[in-house]
Design a protein around this motif. Structure first.
Motif, PDB file in Angstrom:
ATOM      1  N   ILE A 262       0.824  -1.212   0.000  1.00  0.00           N
ATOM      2  CA  ILE A 262       0.000   0.000   0.000  1.00  0.00           C
ATOM      3  C   ILE A 262       0.854   1.257   0.000  1.00  0.00           C
ATOM      4  O   ILE A 262       1.964   1.275   0.515  1.00  0.00           O
ATOM      5  CB  ILE A 262      -0.978   0.034   1.191  1.00  0.00           C
ATOM      6  CG1 ILE A 262      -0.225  -0.004   2.523  1.00  0.00           C
ATOM      7  CG2 ILE A 262      -1.991  -1.095   1.085  1.00  0.00           C
ATOM      8  CD1 ILE A 262      -1.125   0.052   3.740  1.00  0.00           C
ATOM      9  N   ASP A 263       0.317   2.310  -0.609  1.00  0.00           N
ATOM     10  CA  ASP A 263       1.002   3.594  -0.659  1.00  0.00           C
ATOM     11  C   ASP A 263       0.537   4.404   0.549  1.00  0.00           C
ATOM     12  O   ASP A 263      -0.632   4.812   0.613  1.00  0.00           O
ATOM     13  CB  ASP A 263       0.641   4.301  -1.974  1.00  0.00           C
ATOM     14  CG  ASP A 263       1.386   5.598  -2.160  1.00  0.00           C
ATOM     15  OD1 ASP A 263       1.431   6.095  -3.300  1.00  0.00           O
ATOM     16  OD2 ASP A 263       1.931   6.141  -1.169  1.00  0.00           O
ATOM     17  N   TYR A 264       1.450   4.650   1.495  1.00  0.00           N
ATOM     18  CA  TYR A 264       1.090   5.358   2.728  1.00  0.00           C
ATOM     19  C   TYR A 264       0.518   6.735   2.427  1.00  0.00           C
ATOM     20  O   TYR A 264      -0.356   7.205   3.153  1.00  0.00           O
ATOM     21  CB  TYR A 264       2.312   5.529   3.636  1.00  0.00           C
ATOM     22  CG  TYR A 264       2.845   4.262   4.258  1.00  0.00           C
ATOM     23  CD1 TYR A 264       3.806   4.324   5.260  1.00  0.00           C
ATOM     24  CD2 TYR A 264       2.422   2.999   3.853  1.00  0.00           C
ATOM     25  CE1 TYR A 264       4.318   3.183   5.849  1.00  0.00           C
ATOM     26  CE2 TYR A 264       2.931   1.851   4.421  1.00  0.00           C
ATOM     27  CZ  TYR A 264       3.887   1.947   5.423  1.00  0.00           C
ATOM     28  OH  TYR A 264       4.415   0.820   5.998  1.00  0.00           O
ATOM     29  N   GLU A 265       1.036   7.356   1.357  1.00  0.00           N
ATOM     30  CA  GLU A 265       0.598   8.716   1.020  1.00  0.00           C
ATOM     31  C   GLU A 265      -0.863   8.737   0.572  1.00  0.00           C
ATOM     32  O   GLU A 265      -1.514   9.767   0.605  1.00  0.00           O
ATOM     33  CB  GLU A 265       1.454   9.284  -0.120  1.00  0.00           C
ATOM     34  CG  GLU A 265       2.952   9.153   0.086  1.00  0.00           C
ATOM     35  CD  GLU A 265       3.566  10.415   0.684  1.00  0.00           C
ATOM     36  OE1 GLU A 265       3.393  11.481   0.077  1.00  0.00           O
ATOM     37  OE2 GLU A 265       4.199  10.310   1.749  1.00  0.00           O
ATOM     38  N   ILE A 266      -1.338   7.579   0.100  1.00  0.00           N
ATOM     39  CA  ILE A 266      -2.731   7.510  -0.330  1.00  0.00           C
ATOM     40  C   ILE A 266      -3.608   6.962   0.781  1.00  0.00           C
ATOM     41  O   ILE A 266      -4.648   7.528   1.122  1.00  0.00           O
ATOM     42  CB  ILE A 266      -2.858   6.601  -1.589  1.00  0.00           C
ATOM     43  CG1 ILE A 266      -2.170   7.283  -2.772  1.00  0.00           C
ATOM     44  CG2 ILE A 266      -4.320   6.304  -1.896  1.00  0.00           C
ATOM     45  CD1 ILE A 266      -2.177   6.462  -4.047  1.00  0.00           C
TER      46      ILE A 266
END
Lengths: 155, 143
Positions: free
Chosen positions: A27-31
């Motif tokens: 997963i993309d933490y920023e998203i």
């Protein structure tokens, strides 16, 4: 309710360990962080009580585009990453965070699972059919351990 | 937290979009509930197979989602339209109402996996409210 948790560790299966690390590597933490927090503030609007200093939370569009909300989402993900890196001692890892949420932030701990539920939904939408019932169960267990650790210092 | 006109519109519009996959939604939600919250298995000890994709799970998922579709169509009178089901759950099945919330969360997770773009925070909230209202109507006859 006893608090005799000394020396009692959470038992993770190999599948659960691997699954949690896999989810967090994908997963993309920023998203995910910003999406989970903003979803929580939109779906459970009473949680906005803890973010009075964040500026405009007037409607869903304002919440989703609020930079302070997004920044806080990333802070939450960094906290969760600590738990992923210390799966055998999440309790100790979160002692200070628990005290912070209890004494300084004064967050009703029932809110932790509201955010947890939103996080599950955001991760589910990211992973789609890869978020199988078994993967979901491992993630839910992880969330339960995190929430329990965050509740621990409340009195 | 009663349903506003906008909530009802949102629920109806979203449900119309997804009802083509109703069978899968129901089956996956029940499978997830049994896997993620194993205490719910206690209500299904009479089933031969509780694994995801099994015949009893698929069948029960179909029953549950058909009732939800029915409730969407009768969204203006949930208590009335769910009277019989409430009596069933209250007197025969005696499912602890806390489990309605658990199944609801699993339905929402399934919708997120299947419809990530359409399952926006606004839709999520309207559906969460709707499933909560459904649960309340289902609990109506308990005591």
């Amino acid at each position: 309710m006893h608090n005799n948790q000394q020396g009692k560790m959470v038992a993770w299966t190999d599948f659960e360990r691997a699954t949690i690390k896999d989810i967090f590597s994908k997963i993309d933490y920023e998203i995910v962080g910003p999406a989970a927090i903003s979803r929580c503030l939109i779906v459970y609007p009473w949680t906005q009580r803890y973010f009075a200093g964040f500026g405009n939370l007037y409607n869903a569009a304002a919440i989703t585009s609020n930079p302070k909300v997004a920044a806080h989402g990333k802070v939450v993900m960094q906290g969760l990453e600590k738990a992923v890196k210390n799966m055998d001692n999440i309790k100790a890892t979160f002692t200070e965070l628990s005290t912070l949420h209890s004494e300084k932030l004064q967050v009703d701990p029932d809110n932790f699972m509201l955010l947890g539920d939103c996080l599950a939904i955001v991760v589910a939408s990211q992973l789609g059919k890869d978020f199988t019932p078994e993967v979901h169960a491992a993630f839910q267990k992880f969330l339960a351990v995190v929430v329990s650790s965050l509740r621990r210092q409340y009195y | 937290m009663s349903l506003s006109a906008k909530d009802k519109e949102t629920v109806k519009a979203f449900w119309a979009k997804v009802s083509g996959r109703a069978g899968d939604i129901g089956s996956d939600a029940v499978a997830r509930m049994l896997t993620v919250y194993p205490q719910t298995k206690t209500y299904f000890s009479h089933w031969k197979d509780l694994s995801p994709g099994s015949a009893p799970v698929r069948k029960h998922g179909g029953i549950v989602v058909a009732s939800i579709t029915d409730a969407v169509n009768k969204i203006d009178d949930l208590a009335g339209s769910l009277l019989t089901l409430s009596e069933l759950h209250a007197f025969t099945l005696r499912v602890d109402p806390a489990n309605f919330k658990i199944l609801a969360q699993n339905i929402l997770v399934v919708l997120a996996t299947m419809f990530p773009v359409d399952f926006t925070p606004e839709v999520h909230m309207a559906l969460d409210k709707f499933l909560g209202a459904l649960a309340r109507a289902l609990s109506e006859k308990y005591r």
